[in-house]
Design an enzyme around this catalytic site. Sequence first.
Site, PDB file in Angstrom:
ATOM      1  N   ASP A  12      15.647 -32.272 -21.889  1.00 51.55           N
ATOM      2  CA  ASP A  12      16.163 -32.779 -23.151  1.00 51.55           C
ATOM      3  C   ASP A  12      16.133 -34.300 -23.066  1.00 51.55           C
ATOM      4  O   ASP A  12      16.709 -34.878 -22.143  1.00 51.55           O
ATOM      5  CB  ASP A  12      17.604 -32.278 -23.343  1.00 51.55           C
ATOM      6  N   ASP A 106      12.374 -33.133 -29.059  1.00 54.06           N
ATOM      7  CA  ASP A 106      12.913 -33.769 -27.854  1.00 54.06           C
ATOM      8  C   ASP A 106      13.390 -32.768 -26.803  1.00 54.06           C
ATOM      9  O   ASP A 106      14.166 -33.106 -25.918  1.00 54.06           O
ATOM     10  CB  ASP A 106      14.070 -34.709 -28.217  1.00 54.06           C
ATOM     11  N   GLU A 107      12.891 -31.546 -26.861  1.00 45.95           N
ATOM     12  CA  GLU A 107      13.437 -30.497 -26.000  1.00 45.95           C
ATOM     13  C   GLU A 107      12.364 -29.477 -25.655  1.00 45.95           C
ATOM     14  O   GLU A 107      11.551 -29.109 -26.497  1.00 45.95           O
ATOM     15  CB  GLU A 107      14.584 -29.830 -26.765  1.00 45.95           C
TER      16      GLU A 107
END
Length: 354
Positions: A12, A106-107
């Site tokens: 993350d 973002d993960e």
Amino acid sequence: MRSKRNNIIHVDIDAFYASVEELDNPALIGKPMCVGGLSERSIITTANYEARKYGIHSAMPVFMAKQLCSDLIIVPMRRARYVEKSKEVFNIIQKYSDIVEKVSIDEAYIDITGKKAEPVDIIYSLKKDIKDSTGLTISAGLSYNKFLAKLASDWNKPNGMMIITKSDIPDILMPLDINKVHGLGKKSQEKLRDIGINTIEELLSLSEEFLFEMFGKMGIEVYHRIRGIDKRKVEPDRVRKSMGVERTFLDTNDTNTLTEYIKNFSKELSEDLKAKNLGFNTITLKLKKSNFKTTTHSKTFTYTIKDFEEIYDISMKIFNEEYTGEKLRLVGISASNLVDLNFEQLSFYNLKKS
């Protein structure tokens, strides 16, 4: 002999949007800052860690965030820039494994099962590569399934790393709040709290039959998940049925404000589609009223839609047809019946050749 156990990493990017803004403008570092709308009626998209110290978080109205921190700096969203930085990070991640499931901008989950290097060494190398190449930091969690890997990545933020092994289960989970359990949404959590269940230790006392009666199939998954069992695989080619953008905001019936939301969401959706080279045939506008009643309105077209102008124009036509002036607390736009433009272009090329 190397263990055959699964090794799954969840990564993350720390406070992603805010971190990109700090990277591009170092003067923001160390100051409470959020990415979000500039008007008082807008909401916070991402708060940096300085702002979080004041209790500021995503989806909080801007006026409320400013009440908590009078010195708060609000920076407008630059979606195209975030997409660019996300690509940089994922290009690095892809070097470490062919089995990467991108969950969001973002993960991601990364399956490193069977790799010769030690999992911890892989994580430290990945963190260093991303920091050196992009200037961004990630938090990473390592475990033998997806639920625990994601839980671990959230343990030591920012720039943290955590490992959860089978021997840690269930003891490490017991003190945690039920909001840490993947699959339990806000409404499900409220139902559990109403009967005095607030921690995973208390949740463990409920039988599989009881959870099934309460939540159906998801109840069974939750029962096994909190016991360290999660059979979901990391799926790099997961087929998405739809893509969408929605936000909750301060109740309003101001048409200028609502139109601005629709414009911003249309732009964001078009950029997400462009990043994956997708178009679509069906668009849906979601409206949630202040009394929490939700309505959805869809239109399907025989041609492929992909551009911002088209999305915005269609969304506004639906809005103008369906909106009756009541206060809203959420607007969402989603695209379904997705079209792979790579395939469409290839088919068109082959048609021309024939």
